[in-house]
Enzyme design. Sequence first.
Site, PDB file in Angstrom:
ATOM      1  N   ASN A   9       0.869  -1.176   0.000  1.00 37.61           N
ATOM      2  CA  ASN A   9       0.000   0.000   0.000  1.00 37.61           C
ATOM      3  C   ASN A   9       0.906   1.226   0.000  1.00 37.61           C
ATOM      4  OD1 ASN A   9      -1.781   2.055   0.473  1.00 37.61           O
ATOM      5  ND2 ASN A   9      -2.408   1.369   2.514  1.00 37.61           N
ATOM      6  N   LYS A  11       0.090   4.214  -0.286  1.00 32.37           N
ATOM      7  CA  LYS A  11      -0.569   5.408   0.284  1.00 32.37           C
ATOM      8  C   LYS A  11      -0.349   6.608  -0.647  1.00 32.37           C
ATOM      9  CE  LYS A  11      -0.183   3.286   4.786  1.00 32.37           C
ATOM     10  NZ  LYS A  11      -0.130   3.431   6.236  1.00 32.37           N
ATOM     11  N   HIS A  94      -9.443   1.235   4.906  1.00 36.00           N
ATOM     12  CA  HIS A  94      -8.173   1.445   5.615  1.00 36.00           C
ATOM     13  C   HIS A  94      -8.409   2.401   6.781  1.00 36.00           C
ATOM     14  CE1 HIS A  94      -4.068   2.641   6.488  1.00 36.00           C
ATOM     15  NE2 HIS A  94      -3.698   1.528   5.892  1.00 36.00           N
ATOM     16  N   GLU A  96      -6.844   4.840   7.782  1.00 35.13           N
ATOM     17  CA  GLU A  96      -6.671   6.264   7.445  1.00 35.13           C
ATOM     18  C   GLU A  96      -7.948   6.807   6.802  1.00 35.13           C
ATOM     19  OE1 GLU A  96      -3.022   5.591   5.355  1.00 35.13           O
ATOM     20  OE2 GLU A  96      -2.098   5.080   7.278  1.00 35.13           O
ATOM     21  N   GLU A 166      -5.011  -4.673  10.786  1.00 36.77           N
ATOM     22  CA  GLU A 166      -3.978  -3.656  10.978  1.00 36.77           C
ATOM     23  C   GLU A 166      -4.256  -2.878  12.261  1.00 36.77           C
ATOM     24  OE1 GLU A 166      -2.071  -2.424   6.994  1.00 36.77           O
ATOM     25  OE2 GLU A 166      -3.923  -1.313   7.140  1.00 36.77           O
ATOM     26  N   GLY A 172       2.904   2.583  10.767  1.00 34.21           N
ATOM     27  CA  GLY A 172       3.846   3.679  10.599  1.00 34.21           C
ATOM     28  C   GLY A 172       4.623   4.036  11.851  1.00 34.21           C
ATOM     29  N   SER A 211       3.782  -1.851  10.363  1.00 36.65           N
ATOM     30  CA  SER A 211       5.235  -1.895  10.563  1.00 36.65           C
ATOM     31  C   SER A 211       5.860  -3.245  10.189  1.00 36.65           C
ATOM     32  CB  SER A 211       5.600  -1.489  11.997  1.00 36.65           C
ATOM     33  OG  SER A 211       5.211  -0.142  12.238  1.00 36.65           O
TER      34      SER A 211
HETATM   35  P1  13P Z   1       3.245   0.592   7.645  1.00 39.61           P
HETATM   36  O1  13P Z   1       3.746  -0.698   7.040  1.00 39.61           O
HETATM   37  O2  13P Z   1       3.963   1.804   7.119  1.00 39.61           O
HETATM   38  O3  13P Z   1       3.168   0.523   9.128  1.00 39.61           O
HETATM   39  O4  13P Z   1       1.724   0.776   7.112  1.00 39.61           O
HETATM   40  C1  13P Z   1       0.850  -0.276   7.249  1.00 39.61           C
HETATM   41  C2  13P Z   1      -0.371   0.055   6.501  1.00 39.61           C
HETATM   42  O5  13P Z   1      -1.128   0.925   6.875  1.00 39.61           O
HETATM   43  C3  13P Z   1      -0.632  -0.703   5.264  1.00 39.61           C
HETATM   44  O6  13P Z   1      -1.929  -0.502   4.808  1.00 39.61           O
END
Ligand code: 13P
Length: 250
Positions: A9, A11, A94, A96, A166, A172, A211
Amino acid sequence: MRIPFIAGNWKMNKSIDEARQLVSELLPLLKDIKTAEIAVCPPFVSLTSVKSLLLGSAVKLGTQNIHDQEKGAFTGEVAPGMLAGWVDYAILGHSERRQIFGESDAFINRKVLAALKHGMTPILCIGETLEENEAGQTETVLERQVRAGVADISATDAPRLVVAYEPIWAIGTGRAATADDAQTRCAFVRACLRAQLGDAADTIRVQYGGSVSAANAAEILSKPDIDGALVGGASLKAADFAAICRAAGA
Ligand code: 13P
């Protein structure tokens, strides 16, 4: 037998040129990996150019979002039918999108159904906040997100679904869940899927995200109820993403 599935992803990262560059670096690193399914999910603007680079490779393409409606006055949105036949996967719900853009369980469920209708495989994302985790509410939150997210999925479509667990506190932060905790949560997610969708739960792939790195992937992916990873930051570096894919394909 569930085939491990690693998705990157990206983003809101990478220009169109940078996206092409990253895929060009990735493809040679991924071409010997046969036992895992791999997808990249760039921003909308790069989907078509990345798609042309992926032709002839086994790497699949995913979108990070769709709208649930077929067309109309939804400025800035992309309809599922616009991507039908172009992308294999759609990341939906997601955290976010839930937290920053206020997406509800019901809206996410409509997107899941729209993706299935248009031939895309939804990657339904679920996960608890740090506060919910610390208050002992993780299972309540996951159960609600699964139940609402998969509502009205037909028995025919159910086995195609992918669910990504997640935990928001792990995204992150560099602080992944331990492999044992991730396994416990993914097993719980599968139990919730079984309650809603019956034996399709044995076929549905449950990914862990948060992560995931080249250093921790092998241990996380060795767990029986973890069928892959949804990778954020580490998917932006070809060598790191390829190492994670190799850990799944070993
Ligand atoms: P990270 O791998 O940067 O922690 O992000 C995970 C994520 O949100 C994947 O959709």
